[in-house]
Design a protein around this motif. Structure first.
Motif, PDB file in Angstrom:
ATOM      1  N   LEU A   1      18.907  -1.726 -11.933  1.00 14.15           N
ATOM      2  CA  LEU A   1      18.327  -0.451 -11.520  1.00 14.15           C
ATOM      3  C   LEU A   1      19.171   0.709 -12.042  1.00 14.15           C
ATOM      4  N   LEU A   2      20.487   0.613 -11.879  1.00 16.33           N
ATOM      5  CA  LEU A   2      21.384   1.690 -12.320  1.00 16.33           C
ATOM      6  C   LEU A   2      21.368   1.841 -13.839  1.00 16.33           C
ATOM      7  N   ASN A   3      21.367   0.736 -14.552  1.00 17.10           N
ATOM      8  CA  ASN A   3      21.334   0.796 -16.010  1.00 17.10           C
ATOM      9  C   ASN A   3      20.030   1.392 -16.521  1.00 17.10           C
ATOM     10  N   ALA A   4      18.932   1.071 -15.859  1.00 18.94           N
ATOM     11  CA  ALA A   4      17.628   1.565 -16.288  1.00 18.94           C
ATOM     12  C   ALA A   4      17.422   3.039 -15.956  1.00 18.94           C
ATOM     13  N   HIS A   5      18.208   3.540 -15.000  1.00 15.94           N
ATOM     14  CA  HIS A   5      18.024   4.919 -14.525  1.00 15.94           C
ATOM     15  C   HIS A   5      19.388   5.606 -14.383  1.00 15.94           C
ATOM     16  N   GLN A   6      20.081   5.742 -15.508  1.00 15.91           N
ATOM     17  CA  GLN A   6      21.440   6.274 -15.478  1.00 15.91           C
ATOM     18  C   GLN A   6      21.493   7.741 -15.045  1.00 15.91           C
TER      19      GLN A   6
ATOM     20  N   LEU B   1      35.222   3.596  -9.345  1.00 14.43           N
ATOM     21  CA  LEU B   1      33.852   3.320  -9.772  1.00 14.43           C
ATOM     22  C   LEU B   1      33.737   2.105 -10.693  1.00 14.43           C
ATOM     23  N   PRO B   2      34.539   1.978 -11.764  1.00 11.41           N
ATOM     24  CA  PRO B   2      34.384   0.788 -12.626  1.00 11.41           C
ATOM     25  C   PRO B   2      34.562  -0.546 -11.886  1.00 11.41           C
ATOM     26  N   PRO B   3      35.616  -0.720 -11.082  1.00 13.03           N
ATOM     27  CA  PRO B   3      35.711  -2.015 -10.384  1.00 13.03           C
ATOM     28  C   PRO B   3      34.606  -2.216  -9.338  1.00 13.03           C
ATOM     29  N   LEU B   4      34.140  -1.137  -8.723  1.00 15.38           N
ATOM     30  CA  LEU B   4      33.046  -1.258  -7.760  1.00 15.38           C
ATOM     31  C   LEU B   4      31.761  -1.704  -8.459  1.00 15.38           C
ATOM     32  N   LEU B   5      31.501  -1.147  -9.640  1.00 12.61           N
ATOM     33  CA  LEU B   5      30.319  -1.551 -10.402  1.00 12.61           C
ATOM     34  C   LEU B   5      30.436  -2.998 -10.863  1.00 12.61           C
ATOM     35  N   HIS B   6      31.639  -3.402 -11.239  1.00 12.60           N
ATOM     36  CA  HIS B   6      31.857  -4.795 -11.645  1.00 12.60           C
ATOM     37  C   HIS B   6      31.561  -5.742 -10.476  1.00 12.60           C
ATOM     38  N   GLU B   7      32.053  -5.387  -9.303  1.00 14.65           N
ATOM     39  CA  GLU B   7      31.809  -6.209  -8.111  1.00 14.65           C
ATOM     40  C   GLU B   7      30.318  -6.231  -7.758  1.00 14.65           C
ATOM     41  N   LEU B   8      29.667  -5.070  -7.888  1.00 17.58           N
ATOM     42  CA  LEU B   8      28.230  -4.995  -7.611  1.00 17.58           C
ATOM     43  C   LEU B   8      27.446  -5.873  -8.583  1.00 17.58           C
TER      44      LEU B   8
ATOM     45  N   LEU C   1       0.806  -1.216   0.000  1.00 20.47           N
ATOM     46  CA  LEU C   1       0.000   0.000   0.000  1.00 20.47           C
ATOM     47  C   LEU C   1       0.845   1.275   0.000  1.00 20.47           C
ATOM     48  N   ALA C   2       2.113   1.179   0.310  1.00 21.13           N
ATOM     49  CA  ALA C   2       2.981   2.346   0.361  1.00 21.13           C
ATOM     50  C   ALA C   2       3.173   2.906  -1.047  1.00 21.13           C
ATOM     51  N   PRO C   3       3.338   4.227  -1.141  1.00 25.71           N
ATOM     52  CA  PRO C   3       3.576   4.795  -2.464  1.00 25.71           C
ATOM     53  C   PRO C   3       4.894   4.271  -3.036  1.00 25.71           C
ATOM     54  N   ALA C   4       4.918   4.112  -4.337  1.00 26.66           N
ATOM     55  CA  ALA C   4       6.122   3.596  -4.991  1.00 26.66           C
ATOM     56  C   ALA C   4       7.257   4.603  -4.847  1.00 26.66           C
ATOM     57  N   LEU C   5       8.446   4.083  -4.636  1.00 26.28           N
ATOM     58  CA  LEU C   5       9.624   4.941  -4.521  1.00 26.28           C
ATOM     59  C   LEU C   5      10.133   5.294  -5.903  1.00 26.28           C
ATOM     60  N   THR C   6      10.679   6.487  -6.033  1.00 25.01           N
ATOM     61  CA  THR C   6      11.330   6.849  -7.286  1.00 25.01           C
ATOM     62  C   THR C   6      12.643   6.081  -7.363  1.00 25.01           C
ATOM     63  N   PRO C   7      13.217   5.941  -8.553  1.00 22.39           N
ATOM     64  CA  PRO C   7      14.511   5.255  -8.651  1.00 22.39           C
ATOM     65  C   PRO C   7      15.578   5.895  -7.760  1.00 22.39           C
ATOM     66  N   LEU C   8      15.595   7.226  -7.693  1.00 19.02           N
ATOM     67  CA  LEU C   8      16.583   7.909  -6.854  1.00 19.02           C
ATOM     68  C   LEU C   8      16.366   7.581  -5.380  1.00 19.02           C
TER      69      LEU C   8
ATOM     70  N   THR D   1      28.401  -8.614  -9.807  1.00 15.20           N
ATOM     71  CA  THR D   1      28.574 -10.004  -9.364  1.00 15.20           C
ATOM     72  C   THR D   1      27.711 -10.303  -8.138  1.00 15.20           C
ATOM     73  N   SER D   2      27.718  -9.377  -7.184  1.00 17.15           N
ATOM     74  CA  SER D   2      27.030  -9.635  -5.911  1.00 17.15           C
ATOM     75  C   SER D   2      25.541  -9.287  -5.937  1.00 17.15           C
ATOM     76  N   SER D   3      25.167  -8.271  -6.693  1.00 17.03           N
ATOM     77  CA  SER D   3      23.773  -7.800  -6.691  1.00 17.03           C
ATOM     78  C   SER D   3      23.358  -7.330  -8.084  1.00 17.03           C
ATOM     79  N   PRO D   4      23.168  -8.259  -8.997  1.00 21.30           N
ATOM     80  CA  PRO D   4      22.827  -7.854 -10.370  1.00 21.30           C
ATOM     81  C   PRO D   4      21.535  -7.043 -10.465  1.00 21.30           C
ATOM     82  N   HIS D   5      20.608  -7.226  -9.515  1.00 18.67           N
ATOM     83  CA  HIS D   5      19.372  -6.439  -9.558  1.00 18.67           C
ATOM     84  C   HIS D   5      19.650  -4.951  -9.364  1.00 18.67           C
ATOM     85  N   LEU D   6      20.709  -4.620  -8.605  1.00 19.79           N
ATOM     86  CA  LEU D   6      21.055  -3.215  -8.421  1.00 19.79           C
ATOM     87  C   LEU D   6      21.662  -2.632  -9.697  1.00 19.79           C
ATOM     88  N   ILE D   7      22.452  -3.425 -10.396  1.00 26.60           N
ATOM     89  CA  ILE D   7      23.020  -2.973 -11.670  1.00 26.60           C
ATOM     90  C   ILE D   7      21.887  -2.726 -12.666  1.00 26.60           C
TER      91      ILE D   7
END
Length: 106
Positions: free
Chosen positions: A76-81, A59-66, A29-36, A68-74
């Motif tokens: 999100l980032l790719n969809a909302h650059q 940043l590049p190696p951190l994104l690479h590690e992310l 029931l909570a309002p949807a959060l914006t990507p930010l 691997t560990s949390s592809p759903h977050l990548i």
């Protein structure tokens, strides 16, 4: 016989019942959060942003590690650059719950 089989298949079973908790109902029931806002609530992204601000070349190696560990977050980032750029360039804000706790302690 076919009609009886179809009726039996359509009947709900004990295993198919959904379990609703107060948390799941509140979240639905909570309002949807914006990507930010979603980015600002992810501890992994907050840590990534802090490290990237201190040393942008990380940043590049951190994104690479992310990835691997949390592809759903990548995803999100790719969809909302644009929002990700805003997130990286904005000051780190503690979540509202942490801000309220700090205010109560003062």
């Amino acid at each position: 016989a076919a009609a009886a089989a179809a009726a039996a298949a359509a009947a709900p079973t004990a295993h198919a019942q959904a379990v609703f908790t107060a948390d799941s109902i509140t979240q639905a029931l909570a309002p949807a959060l914006t990507p930010l806002e979603r980015m600002r609530r992810e501890p992994q992204l907050l840590q990534l942003a802090e490290m990237a601000r201190q040393n942008p070349s990380l940043l590049p190696p951190l994104l690479h590690e992310l990835n691997t560990s949390s592809p759903h977050l990548i995803e999100l980032l790719n969809a909302h650059q644009l929002e990700f750029q805003q997130f990286l360039n904005s000051p780190i804000q503690a979540p509202a719950s942490q801000q309220q706790q700090q205010a109560q302690q003062q």
